[in-house]
Design a protein around this motif. Structure first.
Motif, PDB file in Angstrom:
ATOM      1  N   UNK A  37      -7.336  -7.653  40.843  1.00 14.22           N
ATOM      2  CA  UNK A  37      -6.482  -8.438  39.943  1.00 14.22           C
ATOM      3  C   UNK A  37      -5.013  -8.103  40.136  1.00 14.22           C
ATOM      4  N   UNK A  38      -4.713  -6.817  40.338  1.00 14.15           N
ATOM      5  CA  UNK A  38      -3.326  -6.428  40.597  1.00 14.15           C
ATOM      6  C   UNK A  38      -2.814  -7.082  41.874  1.00 14.15           C
ATOM      7  N   UNK A  39      -3.644  -7.077  42.908  1.00 16.36           N
ATOM      8  CA  UNK A  39      -3.264  -7.690  44.179  1.00 16.36           C
ATOM      9  C   UNK A  39      -3.068  -9.199  44.021  1.00 16.36           C
ATOM     10  N   UNK A  40      -3.957  -9.832  43.273  1.00 13.32           N
ATOM     11  CA  UNK A  40      -3.858 -11.274  43.037  1.00 13.32           C
ATOM     12  C   UNK A  40      -2.544 -11.613  42.339  1.00 13.32           C
ATOM     13  N   UNK A  41      -2.191 -10.865  41.295  1.00 18.84           N
ATOM     14  CA  UNK A  41      -0.934 -11.095  40.581  1.00 18.84           C
ATOM     15  C   UNK A  41       0.260 -10.930  41.518  1.00 18.84           C
ATOM     16  N   UNK A  42       0.214  -9.895  42.349  1.00 14.65           N
ATOM     17  CA  UNK A  42       1.302  -9.663  43.301  1.00 14.65           C
ATOM     18  C   UNK A  42       1.435 -10.828  44.274  1.00 14.65           C
ATOM     19  N   UNK A  43       0.311 -11.264  44.829  1.00 19.15           N
ATOM     20  CA  UNK A  43       0.343 -12.384  45.777  1.00 19.15           C
ATOM     21  C   UNK A  43       0.872 -13.656  45.116  1.00 19.15           C
ATOM     22  N   UNK A  76      -2.952   6.645  41.772  1.00 19.31           N
ATOM     23  CA  UNK A  76      -2.849   5.198  41.574  1.00 19.31           C
ATOM     24  C   UNK A  76      -1.512   4.661  42.075  1.00 19.31           C
ATOM     25  N   UNK A  77      -0.456   5.453  41.960  1.00 15.61           N
ATOM     26  CA  UNK A  77       0.845   5.027  42.493  1.00 15.61           C
ATOM     27  C   UNK A  77       0.784   4.900  44.012  1.00 15.61           C
ATOM     28  N   UNK A  78       0.096   5.820  44.661  1.00 15.03           N
ATOM     29  CA  UNK A  78      -0.087   5.731  46.112  1.00 15.03           C
ATOM     30  C   UNK A  78      -0.835   4.446  46.460  1.00 15.03           C
ATOM     31  N   UNK A  79      -1.868   4.140  45.711  1.00 16.47           N
ATOM     32  CA  UNK A  79      -2.650   2.928  45.960  1.00 16.47           C
ATOM     33  C   UNK A  79      -1.790   1.686  45.774  1.00 16.47           C
ATOM     34  N   UNK A  80      -0.992   1.672  44.725  1.00 15.63           N
ATOM     35  CA  UNK A  80      -0.135   0.500  44.498  1.00 15.63           C
ATOM     36  C   UNK A  80       0.855   0.305  45.655  1.00 15.63           C
ATOM     37  N   UNK A  81       1.475   1.389  46.103  1.00 18.11           N
ATOM     38  CA  UNK A  81       2.493   1.238  47.141  1.00 18.11           C
ATOM     39  C   UNK A  81       1.909   1.007  48.533  1.00 18.11           C
ATOM     40  N   UNK A  82       0.732   1.561  48.807  1.00 19.21           N
ATOM     41  CA  UNK A  82       0.166   1.458  50.151  1.00 19.21           C
ATOM     42  C   UNK A  82      -0.871   0.341  50.316  1.00 19.21           C
ATOM     43  N   UNK A  83      -1.381  -0.183  49.215  1.00 19.13           N
ATOM     44  CA  UNK A  83      -2.463  -1.143  49.328  1.00 19.13           C
ATOM     45  C   UNK A  83      -2.208  -2.443  48.545  1.00 19.13           C
ATOM     46  N   UNK A  84      -1.687  -2.326  47.351  1.00 17.03           N
ATOM     47  CA  UNK A  84      -1.536  -3.501  46.488  1.00 17.03           C
ATOM     48  C   UNK A  84      -0.255  -4.269  46.792  1.00 17.03           C
ATOM     49  N   UNK A  85       0.873  -3.559  46.820  1.00 16.69           N
ATOM     50  CA  UNK A  85       2.179  -4.228  46.921  1.00 16.69           C
ATOM     51  C   UNK A  85       2.706  -4.217  48.350  1.00 16.69           C
ATOM     52  N   UNK A  86       1.910  -4.730  49.276  1.00 16.06           N
ATOM     53  CA  UNK A  86       2.348  -4.834  50.671  1.00 16.06           C
ATOM     54  C   UNK A  86       2.300  -6.285  51.108  1.00 16.06           C
TER      55      UNK A  86
END
Length: 106
Positions: A21-27, A96-106
């Motif tokens: 869901x986080x990735x979807x919102x970002x996209x 979780x911050x690592x996941x957001x920066x390396x996986x979600x918000x790319x």
């Protein structure tokens, strides 16, 4: 006059989860063309499921590594449970911050 019939590819089953869901919102907000293209060719849901699975795998790997490097052990949990909770919360938030920066918000 006939209206065109739009057929969308069949979507895979499964839950996209928190990180999907986080990735979807970002996209949707910042990579709209990519989001629209994945919607049209039917790959969005599988992408989101994959991101969620990768994020959980990263968490499963990062948290124990961080625990070990910072000395957050079961003996600390037994002797100072509130300190253990504080440190584990800190570790989880940083992982979780690592996941957001390396996986979600790319």
């Amino acid at each position: 006059m006939l209206d065109p019939v739009l057929e969308f590819p069949k979507q895979p089953g499964g839950n996209i989860g928190k990180y999907g869901n986080m990735r979807k919102e970002y996209l949707m907000k910042y990579r709209r063309a990519c989001y629209d293209m994945m919607c049209q060719n039917g790959t969005l849901k599988q992408h989101l499921i994959d991101v969620n699975e990768q994020a959980h795998a990263m968490l499963d790997q990062l948290i124990p590594q961080m625990q070990k490097s910072e000395g957050v052990t079961e003996s600390l949990k037994a002797s100072a449970p509130l300190e253990w909770i504080r440190r584990m919360n800190s570790i989880r938030l940083r992982a979780e911050e690592v996941i957001r920066t390396e996986l979600i918000y790319i």
